[in-house]
Scaffold this motif. Structure first.
Motif, PDB file in Angstrom:
ATOM      1  N   VAL A  76      33.344  38.270  34.497  1.00  0.00           N
ATOM      2  CA  VAL A  76      34.509  38.333  35.397  1.00  0.00           C
ATOM      3  C   VAL A  76      35.639  39.112  34.727  1.00  0.00           C
ATOM      4  N   ILE A  77      35.865  38.864  33.432  1.00  0.00           N
ATOM      5  CA  ILE A  77      36.890  39.602  32.693  1.00  0.00           C
ATOM      6  C   ILE A  77      36.559  41.090  32.697  1.00  0.00           C
ATOM      7  N   GLN A  78      35.318  41.392  32.373  1.00  0.00           N
ATOM      8  CA  GLN A  78      34.912  42.795  32.257  1.00  0.00           C
ATOM      9  C   GLN A  78      34.926  43.520  33.601  1.00  0.00           C
ATOM     10  N   LYS A  79      34.791  42.790  34.663  1.00  0.00           N
ATOM     11  CA  LYS A  79      34.778  43.405  35.991  1.00  0.00           C
ATOM     12  C   LYS A  79      36.166  43.480  36.619  1.00  0.00           C
ATOM     13  N   ASP A  80      36.987  42.440  36.437  1.00  0.00           N
ATOM     14  CA  ASP A  80      38.207  42.311  37.241  1.00  0.00           C
ATOM     15  C   ASP A  80      39.524  42.370  36.481  1.00  0.00           C
ATOM     16  N   TYR A  81      39.525  42.120  35.151  1.00  0.00           N
ATOM     17  CA  TYR A  81      40.814  42.085  34.447  1.00  0.00           C
ATOM     18  C   TYR A  81      41.448  43.478  34.442  1.00  0.00           C
ATOM     19  N   GLY A  82      42.661  43.545  34.958  1.00  0.00           N
ATOM     20  CA  GLY A  82      43.357  44.811  35.070  1.00  0.00           C
ATOM     21  C   GLY A  82      43.161  45.490  36.413  1.00  0.00           C
ATOM     22  N   GLN A  83      42.304  44.903  37.237  1.00  0.00           N
ATOM     23  CA  GLN A  83      42.034  45.474  38.559  1.00  0.00           C
ATOM     24  C   GLN A  83      42.384  44.496  39.669  1.00  0.00           C
ATOM     25  N   ILE A 110      43.149  37.547  39.124  1.00  0.00           N
ATOM     26  CA  ILE A 110      42.394  37.287  37.898  1.00  0.00           C
ATOM     27  C   ILE A 110      43.227  37.671  36.677  1.00  0.00           C
ATOM     28  N   THR A 111      43.882  38.828  36.754  1.00  0.00           N
ATOM     29  CA  THR A 111      44.722  39.300  35.644  1.00  0.00           C
ATOM     30  C   THR A 111      45.859  38.321  35.370  1.00  0.00           C
ATOM     31  N   GLN A 112      46.495  37.825  36.423  1.00  0.00           N
ATOM     32  CA  GLN A 112      47.610  36.887  36.270  1.00  0.00           C
ATOM     33  C   GLN A 112      47.149  35.563  35.672  1.00  0.00           C
ATOM     34  N   VAL A 113      45.989  35.097  36.131  1.00  0.00           N
ATOM     35  CA  VAL A 113      45.444  33.840  35.613  1.00  0.00           C
ATOM     36  C   VAL A 113      45.176  33.943  34.119  1.00  0.00           C
ATOM     37  N   TRP A 114      44.547  35.044  33.717  1.00  0.00           N
ATOM     38  CA  TRP A 114      44.236  35.209  32.293  1.00  0.00           C
ATOM     39  C   TRP A 114      45.505  35.411  31.458  1.00  0.00           C
ATOM     40  N   ASN A 115      46.452  36.160  31.980  1.00  0.00           N
ATOM     41  CA  ASN A 115      47.706  36.348  31.242  1.00  0.00           C
ATOM     42  C   ASN A 115      48.434  35.022  31.037  1.00  0.00           C
ATOM     43  N   PHE A 168      37.397  42.193  26.395  1.00  0.00           N
ATOM     44  CA  PHE A 168      38.119  43.130  27.272  1.00  0.00           C
ATOM     45  C   PHE A 168      37.642  44.575  27.133  1.00  0.00           C
ATOM     46  N   GLU A 169      36.681  44.831  26.257  1.00  0.00           N
ATOM     47  CA  GLU A 169      36.283  46.212  25.949  1.00  0.00           C
ATOM     48  C   GLU A 169      35.764  46.982  27.159  1.00  0.00           C
ATOM     49  N   LEU A 170      35.091  46.302  28.083  1.00  0.00           N
ATOM     50  CA  LEU A 170      34.541  46.970  29.261  1.00  0.00           C
ATOM     51  C   LEU A 170      35.377  46.730  30.513  1.00  0.00           C
ATOM     52  N   SER A 171      36.543  46.133  30.340  1.00  0.00           N
ATOM     53  CA  SER A 171      37.375  45.787  31.497  1.00  0.00           C
ATOM     54  C   SER A 171      38.111  47.013  32.044  1.00  0.00           C
TER      55      SER A 171
END
Length: 238
Positions: free
Chosen positions: A125-132, A136-141, A158-161
């Motif tokens: 989920v991180i690699q697919k959605d974080y930053g997009q 999801i980005t807000q939850v992780w931040n 986060f390398e493939l995010s």
């Protein structure tokens, strides 16, 4: 007032409270599913950390529906003195109780197994959605800020995010000084712990509180099972 009548009234009141709790959880679950951002603003990093491991909205909806069913069965069974409904209530509660014990054993004894299982669910989920995906980005931040952690395992998650692909650096939370540009070298040197390990550490620190709450829920479930079985047996004699 006879013991049977007292326990019957107690059972009705107790399950009415369960029913109302179910309504509340269902309402909150729908709210989280429709507007997770406002939920995070109110409840902060604790709710955010939980949202990494389960979809809180759907979890609360499921829990709310389960409590609604349990509360209805308990109230109806006690009020109408229905043996069929009482034994159904007892059986469902027993299954839930056994499942909770099994989950606790797995969590305590097989922590690494639970980590591997969650790793296969959360990291993609991180690699697919974080930053997009903004939610999801807000939850992780919120999680990383509140728990002072980085990713599920570490910065490599986060390398493939989309975030890393776009900016070519890691979230600032992965560096100890939280610089705007957190390079791989900086993140590696900082060695900020992953959120799963940090959450486990926090749970162990507050083990007495967690254990007390779990024991309280277990005691209530056992009491409800004992009362429902007592009413069932008394109806058998009637």
């Amino acid at each position: 007032m006879s013991c049977f009548t007292f326990l019957k009234v107690t059972m009705v009141i107790f399950n009415l409270l369960i029913f109302l709790c179910g309504v509340s959880l269902l309402g909150v679950g729908i709210w989280v599913s429709l507007d997770g951002a406002s939920f995070l603003k109110i409840f902060g990093p604790v709710s955010a950390s939980a949202m990494q491991f389960v979809n809180v909205g759907y979890f609360l909806i499921a829990a709310g529906c389960a409590l609604l069913v349990l509360g209805f069965l308990g109230c109806y069974g006690a009020q109408k003195e229905s043996k069929c409904v009482l034994i159904m209530f007892f059986s469902i509660l027993l299954i839930i109780f056994i499942a909770e014990i099994a989950a606790a054993v797995v969590a305590l004894v097989y922590t690494s197994l639970a980590e591997n299982l969650l790793n296969t669910l959360v990291v993609p989920v991180i690699q697919k959605d974080y930053g997009q995906q903004s939610d999801i980005t807000q939850v992780w931040n919120s999680t990383m800020e509140g728990l002072h952690c980085c990713g599920f395992n570490n910065y490599t998650d986060f390398e493939l995010s989309p975030f890393y692909t776009k900016y070519h650096h890691f979230p600032s939370f992965c560096c100890k000084n939280q610089t705007a540009v957190c390079s791989a070298k900086d993140a590696q040197e900082a060695g900020v712990q992953g959120c799963f390990r940090q959450l486990l550490k926090d749970i162990r620190t507050n083990a007495a509180v967690v254990g007390g709450v779990a024991a309280g829920f277990g005691a209530l479930e056992l009491a409800a099972m004992v009362v429902s079985m007592y009413l069932y047996c008394q109806l058998d004699k009637a």
